[in-house]
Motif scaffolding. Structure first.
Motif, PDB file in Angstrom:
ATOM      1  N   UNK A  54      21.933  39.652  26.749  1.00 29.92           N
ATOM      2  CA  UNK A  54      21.798  40.849  27.444  1.00 29.92           C
ATOM      3  C   UNK A  54      20.583  40.500  28.627  1.00 29.92           C
ATOM      4  N   UNK A  55      19.752  39.462  28.626  1.00 27.00           N
ATOM      5  CA  UNK A  55      19.055  39.309  29.656  1.00 27.00           C
ATOM      6  C   UNK A  55      19.724  38.894  31.057  1.00 27.00           C
ATOM      7  N   UNK A  56      20.655  37.797  30.654  1.00 21.22           N
ATOM      8  CA  UNK A  56      21.366  37.122  31.991  1.00 21.22           C
ATOM      9  C   UNK A  56      22.215  38.229  32.352  1.00 21.22           C
ATOM     10  N   UNK A  57      22.880  39.165  31.607  1.00 19.82           N
ATOM     11  CA  UNK A  57      23.561  40.350  32.201  1.00 19.82           C
ATOM     12  C   UNK A  57      22.916  41.186  33.179  1.00 19.82           C
ATOM     13  N   UNK A  58      21.595  41.343  32.545  1.00 22.48           N
ATOM     14  CA  UNK A  58      20.842  42.393  33.449  1.00 22.48           C
ATOM     15  C   UNK A  58      19.816  41.915  34.623  1.00 22.48           C
ATOM     16  N   UNK A  59      19.523  40.790  34.316  1.00 18.50           N
ATOM     17  CA  UNK A  59      18.613  40.150  35.226  1.00 18.50           C
ATOM     18  C   UNK A  59      19.126  39.142  36.384  1.00 18.50           C
ATOM     19  N   UNK A  60      20.333  38.538  35.893  1.00 17.07           N
ATOM     20  CA  UNK A  60      20.722  37.462  37.013  1.00 17.07           C
ATOM     21  C   UNK A  60      21.835  38.017  37.826  1.00 17.07           C
ATOM     22  N   UNK A  61      21.560  37.926  39.143  1.00 17.20           N
ATOM     23  CA  UNK A  61      22.457  38.499  40.085  1.00 17.20           C
ATOM     24  C   UNK A  61      23.864  37.707  39.911  1.00 17.20           C
ATOM     25  N   UNK A  62      24.871  38.248  40.199  1.00 19.93           N
ATOM     26  CA  UNK A  62      26.268  37.577  40.282  1.00 19.93           C
ATOM     27  C   UNK A  62      26.093  36.509  41.254  1.00 19.93           C
ATOM     28  N   UNK A  63      26.456  34.988  40.789  1.00 20.18           N
ATOM     29  CA  UNK A  63      26.318  33.905  41.749  1.00 20.18           C
ATOM     30  C   UNK A  63      27.559  33.820  42.607  1.00 20.18           C
ATOM     31  N   UNK A  64      27.463  33.335  43.675  1.00 17.94           N
ATOM     32  CA  UNK A  64      28.717  33.237  44.361  1.00 17.94           C
ATOM     33  C   UNK A  64      29.287  31.867  44.135  1.00 17.94           C
ATOM     34  N   UNK A  65      30.761  31.886  43.887  1.00 17.23           N
ATOM     35  CA  UNK A  65      31.636  30.953  43.931  1.00 17.23           C
ATOM     36  C   UNK A  65      31.549  29.926  44.953  1.00 17.23           C
ATOM     37  N   UNK A  66      31.581  28.516  44.443  1.00 17.15           N
ATOM     38  CA  UNK A  66      31.583  27.329  45.483  1.00 17.15           C
ATOM     39  C   UNK A  66      32.617  27.618  46.379  1.00 17.15           C
ATOM     40  N   UNK A  67      32.365  26.866  47.683  1.00 16.22           N
ATOM     41  CA  UNK A  67      33.288  27.034  48.727  1.00 16.22           C
ATOM     42  C   UNK A  67      34.621  26.284  48.418  1.00 16.22           C
ATOM     43  N   UNK A  68      34.345  25.145  47.548  1.00 16.72           N
ATOM     44  CA  UNK A  68      35.498  24.377  47.278  1.00 16.72           C
ATOM     45  C   UNK A  68      35.585  24.256  45.724  1.00 16.72           C
ATOM     46  N   UNK A  69      36.675  24.486  45.138  1.00 13.76           N
ATOM     47  CA  UNK A  69      36.904  24.473  43.668  1.00 13.76           C
ATOM     48  C   UNK A  69      36.949  23.219  43.057  1.00 13.76           C
ATOM     49  N   UNK A  70      36.115  22.792  42.153  1.00 14.73           N
ATOM     50  CA  UNK A  70      36.132  21.447  41.218  1.00 14.73           C
ATOM     51  C   UNK A  70      37.281  21.116  40.576  1.00 14.73           C
ATOM     52  N   UNK A  71      37.877  19.960  40.858  1.00 12.28           N
ATOM     53  CA  UNK A  71      39.089  19.392  40.142  1.00 12.28           C
ATOM     54  C   UNK A  71      38.613  18.791  38.753  1.00 12.28           C
ATOM     55  N   UNK A  72      39.861  19.104  37.913  1.00 16.53           N
ATOM     56  CA  UNK A  72      39.390  18.537  36.577  1.00 16.53           C
ATOM     57  C   UNK A  72      38.744  17.355  36.368  1.00 16.53           C
ATOM     58  N   UNK A  73      39.505  16.289  37.375  1.00 11.99           N
ATOM     59  CA  UNK A  73      39.042  14.983  37.643  1.00 11.99           C
ATOM     60  C   UNK A  73      38.006  14.311  38.270  1.00 11.99           C
ATOM     61  N   UNK A  74      37.235  15.319  38.809  1.00 14.72           N
ATOM     62  CA  UNK A  74      36.226  14.985  39.761  1.00 14.72           C
ATOM     63  C   UNK A  74      35.127  14.570  38.848  1.00 14.72           C
TER      64      UNK A  74
END
Length: 402
Positions: free
Chosen positions: A180-200
């Motif tokens: 509940x605290x995370x839902x109400x108090x943490x703003x949506x975080x932006x997605x990284x510019x580059x997606x992480x690959x599984x093997x990274x």
């Protein structure tokens, strides 16, 4: 610059909400410690069978670390935190309904998946949102770890004295509060510019500094979880007694993480502190092996000091030594180091059953020496860490670290 100079306690509310949830997540590590004998008795299981509660939890946590970056880079940090919390809530509650040790081990594995998604992402969220730079954010994260580890045995003892199932339901409830605290108090975080690959994360381990940190930490974590997983079976105490011992241990972990490690780093440098703390942990484990009950209690509590030093410095090293993005480096490092937490509980408990109570601690001490040998042989890969520490001695963390 003013933000960089802010005190460690002057943080946005979103950081405190995430830190609270992290405390509860880390409580899950030591939660079962005081009730291990009760679980063994209640489910008619041997100590080595009950130790699989740690093994399944950390094995899944370690493997899941490889996908945390892949997930968070696609759905964002906040949603990943909430997914991890939801899984912990579900599987912690299911663990409380277990009728066999096999069911309990399986539900702890699901709990480990949720914990991996939450813990790996929480560090990145705290570092990104905290004021004062990455160094202070990591100390705050380690403070949450230390507080959670110290409170876990207390909560486990208080609830477990009533019924061994109660700590699992209690954790699910506290995690729901964190959700509940995370839902109400943490703003949506932006997605990284580059997606992480599984093997990274695996590719990141090709870096000499990160692989040195990770494999030294693997042997350190084996020693760490020798103390955590096997000791409850030899103390001969009630749940309250075991909880009190590990609360004292956890307080030492927290104080050493937050206050001791930074102080020593400024004076000795990271690598020398790692040598010192691994050596001290080896000595204390030998002390446990040679002691009666009173000596075991003292040495176990004191083990929290080198463990606190190591937790902070290993985490900082993994975040700073590699040229990989922090979430990727953290995932690769945690994959390797949590394998120590997965292997140690069953191996050392089985050794204790077969060869006597002292043997696990000699093995733990030997693992510390192996870690020291790796660190010494590959110390040139960590030379940049002490250059960072020298800069920290004379000035605050640079904006590049934030």
């Amino acid at each position: 610059m003013s933000q960089q100079n802010g005190g460690i306690l002057r943080q946005p509310v979103s950081v405190w909400a995430t830190a609270f949830a992290a405390v509860v997540a880390f409580m899950g590590i030591g939660l079962v410690d005081p009730i291990l004998p009760s679980i063994a008795q209640g489910l008619h299981a041997t100590p080595s069978q009950v130790s699989l509660l740690f093994t399944s939890y950390f094995l899944v946590t370690a493997v899941a670390m490889l996908v945390t970056g892949w997930v968070s880079s696609r759905i964002g940090g906040k949603r990943t935190l909430l997914l991890g919390l939801a899984l912990v809530i579900v599987f912690a509650a299911l663990a409380g309904t277990s009728g066999t040790v096999g069911q309990l081990v399986g539900f702890r594995a699901g709990w480990g998946l949720g914990n991996a998604l939450f813990v790996a992402t929480a560090l990145a969220v705290i570092v990104g949102a905290a004021s004062g730079g990455a160094e202070k954010a990591i100390i705050l994260y380690e403070a949450a770890l230390g507080l959670g580890i110290s409170l876990g045995p207390l909560v486990g003892a208080l609830l477990g004295d009533w019924n061994w199932r109660a700590p699992f339901f209690g954790t699910a409830t506290l995690m729901a509060v964190g959700f509940v605290l995370i839902v109400t108090m943490l703003a949506a975080t932006p997605k990284p510019a580059a997606r992480t690959r599984l093997g990274d994360p695996i590719r990141a381990l090709a870096h000499g500094g990160l692989s040195t940190t990770a494999f030294t930490a693997l042997f350190y974590n084996f020693a760490f979880f020798t103390v955590l997983a096997f000791t409850p079976f030899i103390l001969g105490m009630s749940a309250y007694g075991i909880g009190a011992v590990f609360f004292g241990w956890g307080v030492c972990v927290a104080l050493a993480s937050v206050f001791g490690a930074p102080w020593l780093q400024r004076r000795l440098g990271s690598v020398r502190v790692l040598f010192l703390s691994l050596g001290l942990l080896a000595v204390l484990q030998v002390g446990i092996a040679l002691s009666g009950q009173a000596g075991t209690v003292v040495f176990v509590i004191l083990c929290g000091i080198p463990i606190g030093f190591n937790n902070t410095i290993f985490t900082e090293a993994a975040m700073e030594v590699s040229d990989a993005p922090r979430p990727v480096a953290s995932a690769g490092y945690n994959f390797v180091r949590w394998m120590g937490g997965a292997l140690a509980p069953y191996i050392v408990t089985k050794l204790g059953e077969e060869f006597g109570d002292a043997v696990p601690y000699y093995v733990g001490a030997a693992c510390c020496l192996v870690g020291i040998a790796i660190l010494y042989a590959r110390r040139h890969h960590l030379a940049t860490l002490d250059h960072v520490d020298v800069d920290h001695t004379f000035q605050d963390a640079s904006p590049a670290q934030a």
